[in-house]
Design an enzyme around this catalytic site. Structure first.
Site: not given
Length: 325
Positions: A60, A130
């Site tokens: 990321e 998540h």
């Protein structure tokens, strides 16, 4: 107009951007031929080529480092972080680079062409890695804009506005609504102004405020409250940074009551900033304390997800408590 779910609306906004700007690029983990884990970019690599829609390594901070460089050279950089929970390795690139490019250069250069899309929130039994809602972390950072849509129409218009904006924008997409929310969406291009809340239902007794997937929750609570003779004004904040203080204050001045609901934990969630500001702006008009109906101060649970997430009954209980104060 066409029937679209939120994924189709987002895909349409990206498609328009790619056709509009020959230098625009979409990149992230699995966004190429695979179309991303939720298929938001499906078909775009085939249409615009692997040199413009491409997969990145699983890093990321690398995605945002590259995005900052691309945007600094003027190309629309459409970066995807696969889940908002994964955005934290890129935190330094976003808050110390993206947000400060313009300021540190005295407006000589910027990364205003950067849009960061990421699915956020719960509702898919994703558990603690998540399901998080990290919008408050970024609301503390001058130089960014933070946007959350509630339905397909809003998603397309707000995303197009985010892409056209002269500032880096974080675009949080409520993953629970990707396929669940369906509505009429123009096939042509349009934008919705950033930084403006929307009153989706007029009322006189209490103001209900939320954003993203939590909007359908407070709308449900407002409907139940109306059956008990309580008139609720329902507002979608839409923009976390900047946020529409004037619209909320105007509503609370009328109703005298405010309830804010969000999925993120209650402590230091963005609802706290709203409560503090509106408490100051509307102090003499308040009929009861400002209330927050939020997630709990625990990691996001898997088995107890329904107990964790604010629902219509919790909001309804808060409405009654506010009215009875």
């Amino acid at each position: 107009m066409a029937k679209m779910n939120m994924l189709h609306a987002i895909n349409s906004a990206l498609d328009i951007t790619m056709a509009e700007h020959p230098q625009a690029c979409i990149f992230g983990e699995d966004v190429g031929y695979f179309g991303g884990v939720f298929r938001a970019t499906s078909g775009l690599q085939e249409k615009y080529g692997k040199h413009r829609v491409f997969n990145t390594p699983l890093t990321e901070q690398g995605i945002l480092g590259f995005a900052n460089g691309l945007a600094a050279f003027g190309a629309p950089a459409l970066a995807e972080i696969q889940f908002a929970d994964y955005i934290f390795p890129a935190f330094d690139q976003i808050v110390n680079e993206s947000a400060k490019f313009r300021y540190r250069s005295g407006n000589e250069f910027n990364v205003g062409n950067l849009t960061i899309r990421t699915p956020y929130g719960g509702g898919i039994a994703g558990g603690l890695y998540h399901s998080q809602s990290p919008e408050a972390y970024f609301a503390h950072t001058p130089g960014l804009k933070v946007i959350v849509p509630r339905n397909p129409y809003q998603a397309k218009g707000l995303l197009r506005a985010a892409i056209k904006d002269d500032n880096p924008v974080l675009f949080f997409e409520p993953k629970r609504l990707y396929r669940a929310s369906i509505g009429e969406v123009p096939e042509e291009d349009y934008t919705i102004e950033l930084g403006k809340a929307e009153v989706v239902q007029q009322g006189t007794d209490v103001t209900l405020l939320a954003w993203g997937a939590q909007m359908e929750i407070i709308e449900d609570a407002a409907k139940q409250a109306s059956e008990q003779g309580i008139s609720c004004e329902v507002i979608d904040l839409r923009s976390i940074l900047p946020w529409d203080v004037e619209a909320i204050a105007q509503s609370v001045t009328k109703t005298g009551r405010l309830i804010v609901s969000h999925e993120a934990p209650i402590t230091n969630g963005f609802g706290a900033e709203i409560a503090a500001t509106i408490g100051q702006e509307c102090f003499l008009h308040l009929e009861s304390p400002i209330m927050r109906v939020c997630g709990l101060d625990t990691p996001y649970p898997l088995a107890l997800e329904k107990e964790y997430v604010p629902d219509a009954l919790k909001v309804l209980a808060a409405i009654k408590q506010s009215m009875d104060f």
